[in-house]
Design a protein around this motif. Structure first.
Motif, PDB file in Angstrom:
ATOM      1  N   ASP A 116       0.852  -1.193   0.000  1.00 63.25           N
ATOM      2  CA  ASP A 116       0.000   0.000   0.000  1.00 63.25           C
ATOM      3  C   ASP A 116       0.888   1.244   0.000  1.00 63.25           C
ATOM      4  O   ASP A 116       2.105   1.146   0.107  1.00 63.25           O
ATOM      5  CB  ASP A 116      -0.895  -0.001   1.246  1.00 63.25           C
ATOM      6  CG  ASP A 116      -2.112   0.903   1.114  1.00 63.25           C
ATOM      7  OD1 ASP A 116      -2.276   1.566   0.073  1.00 63.25           O
ATOM      8  OD2 ASP A 116      -2.915   0.941   2.073  1.00 63.25           O
ATOM      9  N   TYR A 117       0.286   2.421  -0.082  1.00 62.87           N
ATOM     10  CA  TYR A 117       1.023   3.667   0.030  1.00 62.87           C
ATOM     11  C   TYR A 117       1.177   4.028   1.506  1.00 62.87           C
ATOM     12  O   TYR A 117       0.219   3.943   2.268  1.00 62.87           O
ATOM     13  CB  TYR A 117       0.267   4.824  -0.646  1.00 62.87           C
ATOM     14  CG  TYR A 117       0.375   4.856  -2.153  1.00 62.87           C
ATOM     15  CD1 TYR A 117       1.367   5.604  -2.761  1.00 62.87           C
ATOM     16  CD2 TYR A 117      -0.515   4.158  -2.955  1.00 62.87           C
ATOM     17  CE1 TYR A 117       1.472   5.649  -4.141  1.00 62.87           C
ATOM     18  CE2 TYR A 117      -0.420   4.200  -4.323  1.00 62.87           C
ATOM     19  CZ  TYR A 117       0.577   4.945  -4.916  1.00 62.87           C
ATOM     20  OH  TYR A 117       0.679   4.991  -6.275  1.00 62.87           O
ATOM     21  N   THR A 118       2.366   4.448   1.893  1.00 64.80           N
ATOM     22  CA  THR A 118       2.540   5.036   3.224  1.00 64.80           C
ATOM     23  C   THR A 118       1.990   6.464   3.163  1.00 64.80           C
ATOM     24  O   THR A 118       1.823   7.013   2.066  1.00 64.80           O
ATOM     25  CB  THR A 118       4.019   5.065   3.643  1.00 64.80           C
ATOM     26  OG1 THR A 118       4.713   5.981   2.775  1.00 64.80           O
ATOM     27  CG2 THR A 118       4.666   3.683   3.598  1.00 64.80           C
ATOM     28  N   ALA A 139       1.896   8.657  -0.220  1.00 64.80           N
ATOM     29  CA  ALA A 139       0.612   9.149  -0.715  1.00 64.80           C
ATOM     30  C   ALA A 139       0.672  10.657  -0.966  1.00 64.80           C
ATOM     31  O   ALA A 139       0.181  11.138  -1.991  1.00 64.80           O
ATOM     32  CB  ALA A 139      -0.505   8.811   0.267  1.00 64.80           C
ATOM     33  N   ARG A 140       1.291  11.404  -0.044  1.00 58.66           N
ATOM     34  CA  ARG A 140       1.415  12.860  -0.231  1.00 58.66           C
ATOM     35  C   ARG A 140       2.248  13.172  -1.477  1.00 58.66           C
ATOM     36  O   ARG A 140       1.910  14.063  -2.256  1.00 58.66           O
ATOM     37  CB  ARG A 140       2.017  13.521   1.012  1.00 58.66           C
ATOM     38  CG  ARG A 140       1.018  13.685   2.162  1.00 58.66           C
ATOM     39  CD  ARG A 140       1.574  14.527   3.295  1.00 58.66           C
ATOM     40  NE  ARG A 140       2.696  13.907   3.983  1.00 58.66           N
ATOM     41  CZ  ARG A 140       2.584  12.995   4.948  1.00 58.66           C
ATOM     42  NH1 ARG A 140       1.393  12.614   5.362  1.00 58.66           N
ATOM     43  NH2 ARG A 140       3.658  12.486   5.511  1.00 58.66           N
ATOM     44  N   LYS A 141       3.354  12.441  -1.660  1.00 60.12           N
ATOM     45  CA  LYS A 141       4.185  12.649  -2.848  1.00 60.12           C
ATOM     46  C   LYS A 141       3.395  12.326  -4.120  1.00 60.12           C
ATOM     47  O   LYS A 141       3.475  13.060  -5.106  1.00 60.12           O
ATOM     48  CB  LYS A 141       5.452  11.778  -2.772  1.00 60.12           C
ATOM     49  CG  LYS A 141       6.489  12.299  -1.800  1.00 60.12           C
ATOM     50  CD  LYS A 141       7.679  11.371  -1.646  1.00 60.12           C
ATOM     51  CE  LYS A 141       8.429  11.160  -2.942  1.00 60.12           C
ATOM     52  NZ  LYS A 141       9.645  10.323  -2.775  1.00 60.12           N
ATOM     53  N   GLN A 142       2.617  11.252  -4.087  1.00 60.87           N
ATOM     54  CA  GLN A 142       1.853  10.854  -5.268  1.00 60.87           C
ATOM     55  C   GLN A 142       0.749  11.868  -5.566  1.00 60.87           C
ATOM     56  O   GLN A 142       0.488  12.182  -6.735  1.00 60.87           O
ATOM     57  CB  GLN A 142       1.265   9.450  -5.084  1.00 60.87           C
ATOM     58  CG  GLN A 142       0.635   8.870  -6.330  1.00 60.87           C
ATOM     59  CD  GLN A 142       1.615   8.585  -7.445  1.00 60.87           C
ATOM     60  OE1 GLN A 142       2.244   9.499  -7.995  1.00 60.87           O
ATOM     61  NE2 GLN A 142       1.763   7.319  -7.798  1.00 60.87           N
ATOM     62  N   ILE A 143       0.131  12.419  -4.533  1.00 60.71           N
ATOM     63  CA  ILE A 143      -0.894  13.452  -4.735  1.00 60.71           C
ATOM     64  C   ILE A 143      -0.279  14.649  -5.453  1.00 60.71           C
ATOM     65  O   ILE A 143      -0.876  15.203  -6.389  1.00 60.71           O
ATOM     66  CB  ILE A 143      -1.542  13.868  -3.399  1.00 60.71           C
ATOM     67  CG1 ILE A 143      -2.431  12.734  -2.881  1.00 60.71           C
ATOM     68  CG2 ILE A 143      -2.347  15.170  -3.540  1.00 60.71           C
ATOM     69  CD1 ILE A 143      -2.889  12.910  -1.443  1.00 60.71           C
ATOM     70  N   ARG A 144       0.926  15.067  -5.038  1.00 54.85           N
ATOM     71  CA  ARG A 144       1.596  16.188  -5.721  1.00 54.85           C
ATOM     72  C   ARG A 144       1.839  15.857  -7.193  1.00 54.85           C
ATOM     73  O   ARG A 144       1.640  16.701  -8.069  1.00 54.85           O
ATOM     74  CB  ARG A 144       2.920  16.533  -5.022  1.00 54.85           C
ATOM     75  CG  ARG A 144       2.752  17.375  -3.771  1.00 54.85           C
ATOM     76  CD  ARG A 144       4.069  17.925  -3.255  1.00 54.85           C
ATOM     77  NE  ARG A 144       5.027  16.907  -2.864  1.00 54.85           N
ATOM     78  CZ  ARG A 144       5.065  16.313  -1.659  1.00 54.85           C
ATOM     79  NH1 ARG A 144       4.220  16.673  -0.735  1.00 54.85           N
ATOM     80  NH2 ARG A 144       5.964  15.402  -1.392  1.00 54.85           N
ATOM     81  N   GLU A 145       2.281  14.638  -7.465  1.00 56.06           N
ATOM     82  CA  GLU A 145       2.528  14.246  -8.860  1.00 56.06           C
ATOM     83  C   GLU A 145       1.235  14.211  -9.665  1.00 56.06           C
ATOM     84  O   GLU A 145       1.205  14.653 -10.820  1.00 56.06           O
ATOM     85  CB  GLU A 145       3.233  12.883  -8.926  1.00 56.06           C
ATOM     86  CG  GLU A 145       4.663  12.908  -8.444  1.00 56.06           C
ATOM     87  CD  GLU A 145       5.555  13.876  -9.213  1.00 56.06           C
ATOM     88  OE1 GLU A 145       5.313  14.115 -10.415  1.00 56.06           O
ATOM     89  OE2 GLU A 145       6.503  14.407  -8.610  1.00 56.06           O
ATOM     90  N   ILE A 146       0.176  13.696  -9.077  1.00 52.11           N
ATOM     91  CA  ILE A 146      -1.117  13.652  -9.772  1.00 52.11           C
ATOM     92  C   ILE A 146      -1.629  15.066 -10.019  1.00 52.11           C
ATOM     93  O   ILE A 146      -2.152  15.369 -11.090  1.00 52.11           O
ATOM     94  CB  ILE A 146      -2.130  12.794  -8.993  1.00 52.11           C
ATOM     95  CG1 ILE A 146      -1.708  11.322  -9.077  1.00 52.11           C
ATOM     96  CG2 ILE A 146      -3.551  12.988  -9.531  1.00 52.11           C
ATOM     97  CD1 ILE A 146      -2.496  10.392  -8.182  1.00 52.11           C
ATOM     98  N   ASP A 147      -1.456  15.952  -9.035  1.00 51.07           N
ATOM     99  CA  ASP A 147      -1.859  17.352  -9.226  1.00 51.07           C
ATOM    100  C   ASP A 147      -1.118  17.973 -10.408  1.00 51.07           C
ATOM    101  O   ASP A 147      -1.698  18.726 -11.200  1.00 51.07           O
ATOM    102  CB  ASP A 147      -1.610  18.173  -7.962  1.00 51.07           C
ATOM    103  CG  ASP A 147      -2.614  17.894  -6.858  1.00 51.07           C
ATOM    104  OD1 ASP A 147      -3.632  17.210  -7.120  1.00 51.07           O
ATOM    105  OD2 ASP A 147      -2.366  18.356  -5.722  1.00 51.07           O
ATOM    106  N   GLN A 148       0.164  17.663 -10.533  1.00 47.81           N
ATOM    107  CA  GLN A 148       0.937  18.193 -11.656  1.00 47.81           C
ATOM    108  C   GLN A 148       0.449  17.608 -12.978  1.00 47.81           C
ATOM    109  O   GLN A 148       0.349  18.322 -13.986  1.00 47.81           O
ATOM    110  CB  GLN A 148       2.426  17.922 -11.451  1.00 47.81           C
ATOM    111  CG  GLN A 148       3.021  18.749 -10.322  1.00 47.81           C
ATOM    112  CD  GLN A 148       4.445  18.346  -9.987  1.00 47.81           C
ATOM    113  OE1 GLN A 148       5.036  17.489 -10.629  1.00 47.81           O
ATOM    114  NE2 GLN A 148       5.005  18.974  -8.958  1.00 47.81           N
TER     115      GLN A 148
END
Length: 169
Positions: A123-125, A129-138
């Protein structure tokens, strides 16, 4: 009773809200206001001594678009979504490359989060998850910039109304 409202206006947005909520008598009862006040929210006027207040927010947002962002974020969240501002930069030719690069970054982080190097490969830690949210936002931002550029080419700079119901005409 549904009032005819011009497309792309705040009155159209208020009318669509009314349509989604139910009939105006129910709205008036739930808000504890007169039916005429509910109707007033879709009346076409630039000068509002009272009313529901959304017209003033509309005016502020039209004068200074960044003033509209907090309102957009609030209502997007109420609707179960998110608001992603679009910052125009770069040319159309580079947009597909930028989308590809951002998607690649999302895939890379996904692979890292599910690798043996992760504290929780299944799963995401919270940090991942926070890092992935930033990437998805970009990724969303560059995708929407590309869409805005295409819309400008499809409809031209004369497009001055805010498309409320989405979609390309």
């Amino acid at each position: 009773m549904t009032r005819a409202t011009p497309p792309g206006t705040i009155q159209e947005a208020v009318q669509a809200c009314y349509d989604a909520y139910g009939d105006q008598k129910k709205i008036a009862g739930d808000l504890g206001i007169a039916g005429s006040s509910v109707s007033y929210g879709t009346e076409i006027q630039d000068v509002r001594p009272g009313g529901l207040g959304v017209n003033y927010l509309d005016r502020l947002g039209r004068v200074k678009p960044e003033a509209a962002a907090p309102i957009a974020q609030y209502f997007a969240a109420l609707a179960g979504g998110v608001f992603q501002p679009i910052i125009e930069e770069g040319g159309l030719a580079a947009d597909v490359h930028r989308i590809t690069q951002e998607f690649s970054d999302v895939l890379t982080l996904h692979a890292q989060a599910h690798s043996a190097a992760s504290c929780d490969p299944s799963d995401y830690t919270p940090h991942e998850a926070r890092k992935q949210i930033r990437e998805i936002d970009q990724l969303v931002a560059v995708s929407m910039q590309f869409r805005a550029s295409l819309l400008l080419r499809a409809e031209g700079p004369a497009q001055t109304t805010v498309p409320f119901r989405g979609g390309v005409r």
